[in-house]
Design a protein around this motif. Structure first.
Motif, short mmCIF file in Angstrom:
data_model
loop_
_atom_site.label_atom_id
_atom_site.label_comp_id
_atom_site.label_asym_id
_atom_site.label_seq_id
_atom_site.Cartn_x
_atom_site.Cartn_y
_atom_site.Cartn_z
N LEU A 4 -7.51 3.45 -3.14
CA LEU A 4 -8.36 3.27 -1.97
C LEU A 4 -8.97 4.60 -1.55
O LEU A 4 -8.26 5.60 -1.39
CB LEU A 4 -7.53 2.69 -0.82
N TYR B 196 -5.30 -0.97 -7.37
CA TYR B 196 -6.50 -0.18 -7.09
C TYR B 196 -6.13 1.06 -6.29
O TYR B 196 -5.05 1.12 -5.67
CB TYR B 196 -7.57 -0.99 -6.34
N ARG C 258 -12.60 0.41 -2.90
CA ARG C 258 -11.45 0.21 -3.79
C ARG C 258 -11.87 0.48 -5.23
O ARG C 258 -12.90 -0.02 -5.70
CB ARG C 258 -10.93 -1.22 -3.66
N GLY D 274 -3.04 3.68 -2.50
CA GLY D 274 -3.44 2.58 -3.36
C GLY D 274 -2.48 1.41 -3.26
O GLY D 274 -1.37 1.54 -2.74
N ARG D 275 -2.93 0.27 -3.78
CA ARG D 275 -2.06 -0.91 -3.80
C ARG D 275 -1.25 -0.91 -5.09
O ARG D 275 -1.81 -0.85 -6.19
CB ARG D 275 -2.87 -2.19 -3.68
N LEU E 86 0.86 -1.18 0.00
CA LEU E 86 0.00 0.00 0.00
C LEU E 86 0.90 1.22 0.00
O LEU E 86 1.78 1.35 0.86
CB LEU E 86 -0.91 0.01 1.23
N LEU F 117 -13.58 3.45 2.39
CA LEU F 117 -12.84 2.19 2.30
C LEU F 117 -13.14 1.46 0.98
O LEU F 117 -12.89 0.27 0.84
CB LEU F 117 -13.14 1.27 3.49
#
Length: 454
Positions: A390, A388, A397, A410-411, A355, A395
């Protein structure tokens, strides 16, 4: 010289005076030994404050500094001259930037320090504005405890939820909700209980292992340092009492030995002709002379010949001690290497799934080249994929996102040119995090936490 708390013109209620026992003569051996014991045993706790705009974060820190007598006369007089109105604005003790004072908001992270006989505190006053989320992440990334302030008149706002989520995301082990400005709602028990119940329900959706809710008035000092008679229905501790007694020792990872090498010490002098030591800060675990260790990335094993601290050899080293480790064998060890136990090594990988909080105006995009700094090791890398973005308010995505803008989280999947030795962030906050650096400007543009996808 500390502030004279008898100054009636401030309109601030003074802290209760402490009358210590007759002191031991300063230069006696017993006094010096006692001083060393106090320094060795006093805990240091890092605290980050958060909350929405005008919830009173800076005023609360100013109150803690004032009542703990950590404010000097010239500081207090300068704040008194700069204050507007009939009272001394303690928020000016932390809001030092001209833009902060003009707007009455916090922009940058301000660090303040104070001590009590039990503990030493490092306070990070972080901004409440949404556009300064990156500053809040910076202040909370190393915090042992986070204080989220809520205005009793407004209740929980979007920023309250945002900062509580960020604190849980950053794995801050202890969370305190300070319901501030209770004096403006006539110390209503119903108002306090409503905010407490709402926040508790929201925290149940997050990873918050320890939650405490305290009703306070930062301006008047109620329930900040001492319990207030204005809240007879509240049977919990004052804020400072909780900060002094919250248990943080068990939060440290004492199992996984991790020692990133920061600097190789070779004096090459007549007194230390053959001395070779590896300096750094213990990230986790415990190191002792005689322990068998492995050096990464070479994978060679040896034993610890000795550990030197600032005052000489030590029998053991643990986080967050800064020490120099001497090894029994002459191995090729340099900055960026990591010393660990042979049977308990971190994961070596060139693929990072993390993240990321983006901190630059120019957005993060896939295929972007970037430098990754993890502990003391810096390598080149590339953004492989943005899984994605966030929404920290809902919460939710967004897998359709094509970039991360300023303050977005984001991831992200990264690929590095050399392996890094990492742990999961939930297990080790030091070896489980990294920063992203723009290769052209050398500016820090992002911060990442290695967490499993889910």
């Amino acid at each position: 010289m500390a502030v004279d708390h008898s100054a009636a013109r401030s309109g601030i209620q003074p802290a209760p005076e402490i009358h210590p026992e007759p002191p031991i003569p300063v230069h006696s051996p017993l006094a010096e030994k006692a001083h060393d014991i106090v320094l060795a045993r006093k805990d240091i706790i890092r605290i980050a404050t958060a909350g929405s705009v005008d919830d009173g974060k800076s005023t609360l820190i100013g109150r803690l500094l004032y009542d703990s007598k950590a404010v000097f006369v010239d500081q207090y007089e300068a704040v008194e001259r700069a204050s507007k109105g009939d009272y001394v604005d303690l928020a000016l003790l932390t809001d030092g930037l001209r833009a902060e004072r003009e707007q009455g908001i916090t922009i940058d992270v301000a660090y303040r320090y104070f001590s009590t006989p039990r503990r030493t505190f490092i306070l990070a006053d972080t901004p409440g504005h949404v556009q300064y989320t990156r500053n809040m992440v910076t202040g909370a990334s190393t915090a042992d405890l986070a204080i989220v302030l809520v205005d009793a008149r407004k209740g929980m706002l979007e920023q309250s939820r945002r900062h509580a989520f960020l604190a849980s995301l950053l794995r801050v082990p202890h969370l305190v909700v300070a319901v501030n400005k209770m004096d403006l709602v006539d110390w209503s028990e119903e108002v306090y209980e409503g905010i407490r119940d709402e926040f508790t329900a929201f925290a149940a959706k997050l990873n918050v292992p320890d939650l405490t809710v305290v009703p306070i008035s930062a301006l008047n000092g109620d329930n900040v340092v001492t319990r207030s008679a204005n809240s007879p229905w509240y049977d919990g501790p004052s804020l400072l009492h909780h900060l002094e007694h919250v248990h943080v020792a068990s939060d440290r990872n004492l199992v996984d030995a991790r020692f990133p090498v920061q600097y190789v010490i070779r004096p090459q002098s007549d007194a230390f002709h053959d001395y070779r030591g590896y300096a750094g800060t213990v990230a986790s675990g415990v190191l002792r002379p005689g322990d068998e260790v492995r050096v990464l990335p070479s994978g060679l094993t040896t034993t610890i010949a000795g550990i030197d601290g600032p005052r000489g050899p030590v029998e053991e080293a643990f986080a967050p001690m800064a020490v120099t480790v001497r090894l029994a064998d002459d191995l090729d060890v340099s900055r960026g290497d990591l010393i660990c136990r042979p049977a308990n090594a971190p994961h070596a990988t060139q693929d990072l799934d993390a993240l990321v909080c983006w901190m630059a105006d120019e957005p993060l995009r896939p295929r972007q080249r970037i430098a990754v700094k993890h502990t003391t090791r810096t390598v080149r890398g590339m953004v492989k994929e943005l899984a994605y973005r966030l929404d920290v308010n809902t919460l939710h995505r967004d897998p359709a996102a094509t970039e991360l803008g300023l303050n977005d989280i984001g991831r992200v999947k990264l690929r590095t040119t050399q392996p890094l030795f990492v742990d999961d962030y939930a297990r080790n906050r030091v070896t489980g995090r990294f920063i992203l650096i723009d290769e052209a400007t050398n500016a820090t543009v992002g911060a990442g936490m290695l967490t499993p996808a889910g």
